[in-house]
Design an enzyme around this catalytic site. Sequence first.
Site, PDB file in Angstrom:
ATOM      1  N   GLY A 116      38.401  75.259  51.980  1.00 45.97           N
ATOM      2  CA  GLY A 116      37.346  75.178  53.000  1.00 45.97           C
ATOM      3  C   GLY A 116      36.090  74.548  52.446  1.00 45.97           C
ATOM      4  O   GLY A 116      36.111  73.925  51.380  1.00 45.97           O
ATOM      5  N   ASN A 117      35.006  74.663  53.167  1.00 42.70           N
ATOM      6  CA  ASN A 117      33.713  74.171  52.655  1.00 42.70           C
ATOM      7  C   ASN A 117      32.593  75.082  53.157  1.00 42.70           C
ATOM      8  O   ASN A 117      32.839  76.018  53.907  1.00 42.70           O
ATOM      9  CB  ASN A 117      33.493  72.711  53.060  1.00 42.70           C
ATOM     10  CG  ASN A 117      33.453  72.536  54.561  1.00 42.70           C
ATOM     11  OD1 ASN A 117      32.548  73.023  55.228  1.00 42.70           O
ATOM     12  ND2 ASN A 117      34.471  71.871  55.109  1.00 42.70           N
ATOM     13  N   ARG A 118      31.378  74.800  52.723  1.00 39.65           N
ATOM     14  CA  ARG A 118      30.270  75.731  52.966  1.00 39.65           C
ATOM     15  C   ARG A 118      29.530  75.509  54.287  1.00 39.65           C
ATOM     16  O   ARG A 118      28.469  76.071  54.503  1.00 39.65           O
ATOM     17  CB  ARG A 118      29.248  75.627  51.830  1.00 39.65           C
ATOM     18  CG  ARG A 118      29.772  76.066  50.503  1.00 39.65           C
ATOM     19  CD  ARG A 118      28.651  76.043  49.476  1.00 39.65           C
ATOM     20  NE  ARG A 118      29.173  75.954  48.130  1.00 39.65           N
ATOM     21  CZ  ARG A 118      29.686  76.990  47.466  1.00 39.65           C
ATOM     22  NH1 ARG A 118      29.751  78.168  48.030  1.00 39.65           N
ATOM     23  NH2 ARG A 118      30.150  76.816  46.243  1.00 39.65           N
ATOM     24  N   SER A 119      30.043  74.673  55.172  1.00 38.88           N
ATOM     25  CA  SER A 119      29.341  74.444  56.441  1.00 38.88           C
ATOM     26  C   SER A 119      29.251  75.743  57.241  1.00 38.88           C
ATOM     27  O   SER A 119      30.230  76.490  57.332  1.00 38.88           O
ATOM     28  CB  SER A 119      30.097  73.383  57.257  1.00 38.88           C
ATOM     29  OG  SER A 119      29.609  73.372  58.575  1.00 38.88           O
ATOM     30  N   ALA A 171      32.098  69.578  59.459  1.00 40.43           N
ATOM     31  CA  ALA A 171      32.443  69.164  58.101  1.00 40.43           C
ATOM     32  C   ALA A 171      33.963  69.304  57.992  1.00 40.43           C
ATOM     33  O   ALA A 171      34.487  70.378  57.669  1.00 40.43           O
ATOM     34  CB  ALA A 171      31.750  70.063  57.087  1.00 40.43           C
TER      35      ALA A 171
END
Length: 401
Positions: free
Chosen positions: A209-212, A277
């Site tokens: 995943g990512n931090r968005s 994102a």
Amino acid sequence: MSGNLASKKIILCITGSIAAYKAASLTRLLIKAQAEVRVIMTPSACAFISPLTLSTLSKHDVHTEVSDGNSWNNHVELGLWADAMIIAPCTATTLGKMANGIADTMLVATYLSAKCPVFIAPAMDLDMWIHPSTKANLTKLESYGNGIIPVGNGELASGLTGEGRMAEPEDIVTYLSKKLAANQDLAGKTVIVTAGPTHEALDPVRFIGNRSSGKMGIAIAEECANRGAKVQLILGPSNLNSNHANVTTFNVTSAEDMYQSAIAKFDNCDIAVMAAAVADYTPQTVSDIKIKKKDGDLSIPLKRTKDIAAYLGSIKKNQILIGFALETNDEIFNANRKLQKKNLDFIVLNSLNDKGAGFQHDTNKIRIIKSESDIKVYPLKNKTDVAIDIVDEIAAFQKKK
Ligand code: CTP
């Protein structure tokens, strides 16, 4: 006349402050400005002004309790009916209850159900007004998106002089008219907004995943909705959401889910904002069972995901397509390349080199790039105000079409 509120449905809430006597002239002015008014009073407001006065002026029954013992006042229906809710005067007690969700009055129960903009006209004595508890509650309510109508300065009921007086009814009506007349320049338009991160499953318990946070995309969705658009928010895994009446949320998990959801809606939209994102890669295979630890390192083969913005850019007809670029280096060059490659109408650039910009912040600093020679630079702002700047550009684009 101090304003125009033609056909606006307004809930006027009155609490137990001496300024409650001004609620009668406020009701009269709202009606003179052509608003439809329903009144809610807290039980202590009734000690300051008679519900009979307010029901006579508003030409409707006044609500004071969620239940009168025999029947139930439907606060949810009332909250959905309104175009705006105004609490005038609002005491320190009601401020505290609203800030903390204490729904022991018809007023706070309706507030918690309301989908419309809420405006608060505080009224209290100077010492209460300057107390840190009042300030903290006001900050909290502002963070919920509620508008605070500035208090007046002058002689107070206690004999003290200073801040804390409720704004004058004429000023409240002017304030409301301005707020509610707010641009409806996207009325009749359908907007899709992608927001948040995507999660690409590795196995039943793990993902890439990512931090968005989704904050920026949700703020854009809500600003488009404030301006009259019907918004479809395609939201990746996020703790946040939108309660706006004009926003319908479609929760998705992976880049593929987001792609499918976006292409299904694109033909019927006027504007698409790609604020998500999206993962560029996803595991080639997803294990049905939890991947077990073994000796040595592990490599996971990844495959490319579909580029949603690029695909929509390749099939767009009349739609306006907006993209985002989050860059760490060669920002303008990279953003401009994405603008061209994805056939976007403009791209919003955030640089991770700008303090307070990008993921996980309440603020953002953007540049809007329409071409190499048309770049608008904006100062650091909170994400709600950044959303207004972005939607202003979208509306201007829409006008030129
Ligand atoms: N985007 C998309 N689908 C993808 C990847 C990106 O719709 N699979 C959109 C984003 O929502 C954003 C724009 O494309 O509006 C640019 O995203 P970004 O991640 O900055 O660019 P990429 O094209 O993925 O390039 P890179 O990650 O190499 O910078």
